[in-house]
Design a protein around this motif. Structure first.
Motif, short mmCIF file in Angstrom:
data_model
loop_
_atom_site.label_atom_id
_atom_site.label_comp_id
_atom_site.label_asym_id
_atom_site.label_seq_id
_atom_site.Cartn_x
_atom_site.Cartn_y
_atom_site.Cartn_z
N ASN A 173 6.78 13.88 23.82
CA ASN A 173 7.27 11.35 24.75
C ASN A 173 7.93 11.26 22.95
O ASN A 173 7.21 10.24 21.61
CB ASN A 173 6.55 10.80 24.72
CG ASN A 173 7.73 9.57 25.80
OD1 ASN A 173 8.45 10.24 25.31
ND2 ASN A 173 6.83 9.19 25.67
N ARG A 200 17.96 6.47 29.56
CA ARG A 200 17.42 5.24 30.60
C ARG A 200 18.50 3.95 30.36
O ARG A 200 18.52 3.58 29.34
CB ARG A 200 16.71 5.33 29.38
CG ARG A 200 14.83 3.69 29.40
CD ARG A 200 13.54 3.46 28.73
NE ARG A 200 14.47 3.10 27.40
CZ ARG A 200 14.24 2.84 25.76
NH1 ARG A 200 12.70 3.17 26.27
NH2 ARG A 200 14.36 2.78 25.24
N GLY A 238 9.99 10.44 28.04
CA GLY A 238 9.48 9.69 28.59
C GLY A 238 9.82 9.30 29.52
O GLY A 238 8.42 8.33 30.33
N PRO A 289 8.04 3.44 18.39
CA PRO A 289 7.93 3.28 20.14
C PRO A 289 7.60 1.67 21.08
O PRO A 289 7.70 1.24 19.36
CB PRO A 289 6.66 4.30 20.87
CG PRO A 289 5.79 4.20 19.82
CD PRO A 289 6.46 3.38 18.10
N ILE A 297 19.69 4.02 26.09
CA ILE A 297 19.28 5.05 25.54
C ILE A 297 20.96 5.86 25.75
O ILE A 297 20.76 6.14 27.48
CB ILE A 297 18.48 6.55 25.75
CG1 ILE A 297 17.23 5.56 25.71
CG2 ILE A 297 17.98 7.82 24.37
CD1 ILE A 297 15.85 5.93 25.56
N THR A 324 17.09 16.46 18.31
CA THR A 324 17.65 16.28 18.70
C THR A 324 17.18 14.59 18.11
O THR A 324 15.63 14.40 18.13
CB THR A 324 18.49 15.32 19.65
OG1 THR A 324 17.78 15.39 20.60
CG2 THR A 324 19.06 16.31 20.28
#
Ligand code: AMP
Ligand code: MG
Length: 355
Positions: free
Chosen positions: A69, A202, A238, A149, A190, A124
């Motif tokens: 993740n 996201r 994630g 995170p 995101i 990426t």
């Protein structure tokens, strides 16, 4: 590990010389391979040197996060993008000009300088330039690239206040900067710019309409996160994990207002009979109408900004009050509401009752 707590004297206000030097010292900790939790305008992050494989490993270990993740790399100047992204397409430049610094993360092809440990083995990289002044000073002092995170134990709601960071990260991080509560309360939007047209992986405060207006093209949301029953794998690794969940069972109740209120009260009655401690998450207008043991207010009906800001602290407070059965009124999934419903559905393991 001893965790140093650094308290910003006037969160949200003008930073004093003392505050700035405290933040810079925390940046040095990151530069020297340590990990530091810090405030951003979305949620608190747990930061380490994004260009160091060892630092990223420390972040995964502290959170108990699965290593597939990937982490978002935080920068403090737009130009830093060119140092870690192999190609920076025109539309990335456009989005950066309009939305940075701010709650938007862009996915781009990575340069070799970004280690696999930071990107979970992907080719990426996710990049964001946060607007919080504390975050900016920290990232600068840390060398310009901070992998961060959310600063919670994996699976728990993201922390929107320092007390929750301390709850999860005391003894696991080298330092925690207490900078008050964030403006937005939900993680960044995101957007994947490696596909055409760009796609939202996201949802967040920056909506598909806002992105579409700037890019002059339709921006869709990854189908797998809108309808998880589709069987497709979310493109942001994630998003496949259960997340944001309180310890009690959470159910979302959807429908016409009066039916929702009476429906929830009916379920509460039978839950109480079977010995549950009950909780409800409701708009201000309805809050007084529930017979639950604990009722938490999400703000005035329809106020998405207020609801987003309060969501994670409400979910955590149900844990503090040892609630075992929780009902949440649902939200319109329009605009910023798409992000609220996305997090709420994940927290509820997609349990939703229609009234
Ligand atoms: P958090 O750091 O807890 O806000 O989570 C970061 C989110 O960004 C996770 O859902 C990741 O899977 C996602 N993410 C980070 N890097 C990438 C990437 N290169 N491609 C797709 N998703 C990513
Ligand atoms: Mg997170």
């Amino acid at each position: 590990m001893d965790t140093k707590i650094i308290t910003i004297k006037a969160p949200g206000g003008r930073l004093s010389e003392e505050d700035i030097s405290g933040i810079q010292k925390a940046g040095e900790i990151i530069k020297n391979g340590g990990i530091v939790a810090f405030p951003t305008e979305t949620v608190y992050g747990l930061g380490g040197d994004a260009l160091s494989p060892e630092s990223s490993k420390k972040i995964y270990a502290a959170k108990g996060r699965p290593s597939d993740n990937p982490l978002i790399v935080h920068i403090s100047r737009i130009e830093s993008l060119y140092e870690i992204a192999e190609t920076v397409p025109d539309y990335a430049v456009k989005l950066a000009e309009v939305f940075w610094p701010g709650p938007l993360t862009m996915i781009l092809k990575k340069k070799d300088i970004v280690p696999d440990e930071t990107t979970g083995g992907l080719d990426t990289v996710a990049v964001r330039f946060p607007s919080d002044p504390v975050a900016k000073i920290l990232i600068n002092a840390a060398g310009g690239f901070v992998a961060a995170p959310s600063a919670n134990i994996s699976g728990r709601p993201s922390p929107t206040e320092a007390k929750y960071v301390i709850e999860d990260m005391n003894g696991r991080a080298d330092a925690i900067i207490d900078g008050g509560g964030g403006e937005i309360g939900l993680e960044s939007t995101i957007v994947d710019l490696t596909v055409q047209p760009p796609q939202i992986l996201r949802p967040g405060f920056i909506t598909s309409e806002m992105l579409g207006r700037v890019l002059g093209t339709e921006v869709e949301t990854d189908k797998a996160i809108i309808s998880p029953e589709s069987g497709q794998k979310p493109r942001a690794p994630g998003m496949k994990y259960r997340h944001y969940a309180p310890r009690g069972e959470l159910v979302i109740v959807e429908g016409e207002n009066e039916a929702v209120v009476s429906g929830i009260n009916e379920m509460i009655r039978s839950d109480k009979e079977s010995g549950c401690r009950t909780g409800v998450m409701a708009c201000d207008e309805n809050a007084g109408r529930y017979d639950a043991d604990v009722v938490k207010k999400t703000g005035p009906k329809g106020d998405q900004k207020e609801a987003a800001k309060r969501l994670y602290s409400i979910l955590r407070s149900f844990d503090d009050e040892e609630v075992t059965k929780i009902y949440a009124e649902s939200f319109e999934a329009e605009g910023f509401g798409e992000a609220i419903m996305n997090r709420l559905l994940k927290a509820a393991g997609h349990k939703i009752i229609k009234k």
